[in-house]
Design a protein around this motif. Structure first.
Motif, short mmCIF file in Angstrom:
data_model
loop_
_atom_site.label_atom_id
_atom_site.label_comp_id
_atom_site.label_asym_id
_atom_site.label_seq_id
_atom_site.Cartn_x
_atom_site.Cartn_y
_atom_site.Cartn_z
N TYR A 184 0.84 -1.20 0.00
CA TYR A 184 0.00 0.00 0.00
C TYR A 184 0.88 1.26 0.00
CZ TYR A 184 -3.26 3.62 1.39
OH TYR A 184 -3.98 4.79 1.44
N ASP A 185 1.93 1.24 0.82
CA ASP A 185 2.84 2.39 0.86
C ASP A 185 3.57 2.57 -0.47
OD1 ASP A 185 2.18 2.91 3.49
OD2 ASP A 185 3.84 1.74 4.30
N VAL A 186 3.90 1.46 -1.13
CA VAL A 186 4.58 1.54 -2.43
C VAL A 186 3.63 2.16 -3.46
CG1 VAL A 186 5.55 0.18 -4.33
CG2 VAL A 186 6.16 -0.36 -1.96
N ILE A 187 2.37 1.77 -3.43
CA ILE A 187 1.40 2.35 -4.36
C ILE A 187 1.30 3.86 -4.14
CG2 ILE A 187 -1.07 2.49 -4.90
CD1 ILE A 187 -1.19 -0.57 -4.47
N GLN A 188 1.21 4.26 -2.89
CA GLN A 188 1.14 5.70 -2.59
C GLN A 188 2.39 6.42 -3.08
OE1 GLN A 188 -1.48 7.51 -1.50
NE2 GLN A 188 -2.54 5.58 -1.73
N ALA A 189 3.55 5.83 -2.82
CA ALA A 189 4.81 6.45 -3.25
C ALA A 189 4.88 6.58 -4.77
CB ALA A 189 6.00 5.63 -2.73
N LEU A 190 4.46 5.52 -5.48
CA LEU A 190 4.49 5.57 -6.94
C LEU A 190 3.48 6.58 -7.48
CD1 LEU A 190 4.98 1.79 -7.83
CD2 LEU A 190 6.63 3.65 -8.15
N LYS A 191 2.32 6.67 -6.84
CA LYS A 191 1.33 7.68 -7.24
C LYS A 191 1.95 9.07 -7.16
CE LYS A 191 -3.28 6.15 -6.11
NZ LYS A 191 -4.31 6.11 -5.11
N ASP A 192 2.63 9.35 -6.05
CA ASP A 192 3.27 10.66 -5.86
C ASP A 192 4.36 10.89 -6.91
OD1 ASP A 192 1.61 11.00 -3.69
OD2 ASP A 192 3.15 10.54 -2.19
N LEU A 193 5.11 9.83 -7.21
CA LEU A 193 6.20 9.97 -8.19
C LEU A 193 5.67 10.22 -9.60
CD1 LEU A 193 8.51 7.19 -6.75
CD2 LEU A 193 9.07 9.64 -6.91
N LEU A 194 4.57 9.56 -9.95
CA LEU A 194 3.98 9.79 -11.28
C LEU A 194 3.58 11.25 -11.42
CD1 LEU A 194 1.74 6.61 -11.76
CD2 LEU A 194 4.04 7.05 -12.66
N LYS A 195 3.09 11.82 -10.32
CA LYS A 195 2.71 13.23 -10.32
C LYS A 195 3.97 14.10 -10.39
CE LYS A 195 -0.96 14.06 -7.86
NZ LYS A 195 -1.84 14.28 -6.71
N LYS A 196 4.94 13.79 -9.54
CA LYS A 196 6.18 14.59 -9.47
C LYS A 196 6.90 14.63 -10.82
CE LYS A 196 10.63 14.70 -7.02
NZ LYS A 196 11.44 14.10 -5.94
#
Ligand code: FES
Length: 99
Positions: free
Chosen positions: A17-29
Motif C-alpha cells: 500500500y505504501d509503495v502504491i502511494q509512493a508511486l502515485k506521488d512519483l507519477l505526479k512529481k
C-alpha cells in the motif's frame, strides 16, 4: 504503460500500500500521470522478493539482482519499498516510459 504493484498477502504485509502511494506521488512529481497507469495485482509469484512491481515496458537489457526480466522482456522489480521507490522509479521505470 502499465505498472502493477503486487497486493498479494506477502507483499501486502511488506508494505505494498505504501509503495502504491509512493508511486502515485512519483507519477505526479515526474509529470507522467497521463501516460502511466498504476494498478494493483494479485500475487506475481515471487513472494520472497516482495514488494514486487511489474512493468509492461520492455527492458533494454537483462535485469540485475533487483529485478527479473520475464520471458516476454518485461521487467519485474523486487524488494520495492516506500523508501527506495524513487530510486527504483528513476533508474528502472522512467527510462521505459514512452513519452
Ligand atoms: S504476494 Fe506478491 S509476489 Fe506473491
Amino acid at each position: 504503460m502499465n505498472i502493477k504493484v503486487c497486493v498479494g498477502s506477502s507483499c501486502h504485509l511488506k508494505g505494498s500500500y505504501d509503495v502504491i502511494q509512493a508511486l502515485k506521488d512519483l507519477l505526479k512529481k515526474y509529470d507522467v500521470e497521463d501516460v502511466v497507469e498504476l494498478q494493483a495485482s494479485f500475487c506475481l509469484g515471487h513472494c520472497a522478493k516482495g514488494v514486487n512491481v511489474l512493468t509492461d515496458g520492455i527492458a533494454p537489457e537483462k535485469a540485475e539482482k533487483t529485478a527479473t526480466t520475464l520471458a516476454d522482456g518485461t521487467l519485474l522489480l523486487h524488494n520495492v519499498t516506500k523508501d527506495n521507490a524513487e530510486e527504483v522509479f528513476v533508474k528502472e521505470i522512467y527510462p521505459l516510459i514512452e513519452l
